[in-house]
Design a protein around this motif. Structure first.
Motif, short mmCIF file in Angstrom:
data_model
loop_
_atom_site.label_atom_id
_atom_site.label_comp_id
_atom_site.label_asym_id
_atom_site.label_seq_id
_atom_site.Cartn_x
_atom_site.Cartn_y
_atom_site.Cartn_z
N GLU A 62 13.65 28.70 36.93
CA GLU A 62 12.57 29.66 36.66
C GLU A 62 12.65 30.18 35.23
OE1 GLU A 62 13.37 32.51 39.75
OE2 GLU A 62 11.78 31.70 41.02
N ARG A 63 13.84 30.56 34.80
CA ARG A 63 14.02 31.12 33.45
C ARG A 63 13.74 30.09 32.37
NH1 ARG A 63 18.04 30.50 30.25
NH2 ARG A 63 19.55 29.91 31.86
N GLU A 64 14.31 28.90 32.51
CA GLU A 64 14.18 27.88 31.47
C GLU A 64 12.74 27.38 31.33
OE1 GLU A 64 16.10 26.60 29.12
OE2 GLU A 64 17.88 27.75 29.60
N VAL A 65 12.04 27.17 32.45
CA VAL A 65 10.64 26.72 32.37
C VAL A 65 9.80 27.77 31.64
CG1 VAL A 65 8.56 26.18 33.70
CG2 VAL A 65 10.76 25.17 34.36
N THR A 66 10.02 29.03 31.96
CA THR A 66 9.27 30.10 31.29
C THR A 66 9.62 30.17 29.81
OG1 THR A 66 9.11 31.36 33.34
CG2 THR A 66 8.78 32.57 31.29
N VAL A 71 5.26 28.85 31.25
CA VAL A 71 4.59 28.86 32.55
C VAL A 71 5.56 29.32 33.64
CG1 VAL A 71 2.94 27.06 31.92
CG2 VAL A 71 5.09 26.41 33.02
N LYS A 72 4.99 29.66 34.79
CA LYS A 72 5.78 30.08 35.95
C LYS A 72 5.75 28.97 36.99
CE LYS A 72 5.55 33.44 39.69
NZ LYS A 72 6.74 33.94 40.08
N VAL A 73 6.92 28.55 37.44
CA VAL A 73 7.02 27.50 38.46
C VAL A 73 6.58 28.06 39.81
CG1 VAL A 73 8.61 25.98 39.71
CG2 VAL A 73 8.91 26.34 37.26
N THR A 74 5.72 27.30 40.50
CA THR A 74 5.31 27.70 41.85
C THR A 74 5.81 26.73 42.91
OG1 THR A 74 3.18 26.56 41.61
CG2 THR A 74 3.26 28.92 41.04
N GLN A 75 6.05 25.46 42.52
CA GLN A 75 6.56 24.48 43.48
C GLN A 75 7.51 23.51 42.79
OE1 GLN A 75 2.79 23.04 45.00
NE2 GLN A 75 3.14 24.17 46.89
N GLY A 99 4.14 22.13 40.69
CA GLY A 99 3.21 23.25 40.68
C GLY A 99 3.68 24.30 39.70
N TRP A 100 2.75 24.79 38.89
CA TRP A 100 3.07 25.86 37.94
C TRP A 100 1.81 26.65 37.66
CZ3 TRP A 100 3.30 20.69 36.74
CH2 TRP A 100 2.35 20.20 35.86
N GLN A 101 2.03 27.84 37.17
CA GLN A 101 0.93 28.75 36.86
C GLN A 101 0.98 29.09 35.39
OE1 GLN A 101 1.29 32.68 38.58
NE2 GLN A 101 -0.90 32.74 38.96
N GLY A 102 -0.16 28.97 34.70
CA GLY A 102 -0.24 29.27 33.29
C GLY A 102 -0.52 28.03 32.48
N GLU A 103 -0.69 28.20 31.20
CA GLU A 103 -0.99 27.10 30.29
C GLU A 103 0.30 26.67 29.58
OE1 GLU A 103 -3.86 26.22 26.47
OE2 GLU A 103 -4.47 27.73 27.94
N LEU A 104 0.58 25.38 29.62
CA LEU A 104 1.79 24.85 28.99
C LEU A 104 1.74 25.03 27.48
CD1 LEU A 104 2.14 21.49 30.93
CD2 LEU A 104 3.65 23.45 31.12
#
Length: 172
Positions: A62-66, A71-75, A99-104
């Motif tokens: 979660e931290r590294e993807v953000t 973006v925020k991981v959803t799946q 799955g993720w939320q937000g724009e890369l």
């Protein structure tokens, strides 16, 4: 407790890391690592980062993807773990993020780009081995379906999407 491994008579510290394979329409997101990076500078790689003390793999994911992509991981689903000898010995825990939320956006690497999964475009053996494992599991019906659409609240946690039963290839 420090994680160490005896390799060829040398007692080496193992650095646990989480790598994330963003998967969309059978394409994956790779990064061109910055030349200033201590590990694998200037290489094309699956994005990821070191686990911090006391952090779980999911918390690191979660931290590294953000941090890296904004973006925020959803799946996400666990794929495999592989050792990667670089300037340090890393134990990479790979996750497939569907799955993720937000724009890369690119926050840490020189650049990020989409490439077909079957291209095996990563520069490291560990990353290409993980990609081969993903392809192998897809041949058994896993990681095939696009993630289910869901509303995500700010307090939502990552939801695993694969539910394995006794038969490989079963998806719930």
């Amino acid at each position: 407790m420090e994680n160490r491994i005896n390799l060829r008579g040398f007692n080496m510290q193992v650095h646990p890391c989480v790598s994330f394979i963003l998967l969309k329409d059978n394409q994956i997101l790779l990064e061109k690592r910055a030349k200033e990076k201590a590990c694998d500078p200037n290489m094309v790689a699956i994005p990821g980062g070191h686990m911090e003390a006391g952090e779980s793999q999911i918390e690191t994911l979660e931290r590294e993807v953000t941090e890296e992509l904004g973006v925020k991981v959803t799946q996400a689903d666990y794929l495999c773990s592989l050792y990667h000898p670089t300037s340090e010995l890393q134990l990479l825990h790979y996750y497939v993020v569907r799955g993720w939320q937000g724009e890369l956006s690119c926050h840490e690497a020189e650049s990020v780009f989409w490439t077909p999964l079957h291209n095996q475009a990563a520069d490291t053996e560990a990353d290409n081995t993980a990609l081969q494992e993903l392809i192998r599991l897809q041949q058994h019906g896993l990681f095939q379906q696009p993630p289910r659409q869901q509303k995500v609240s700010k307090s939502s946690k990552i939801q695993p999407t694969l539910k394995l039963s006794g038969k490989i290839g079963t998806q719930g």
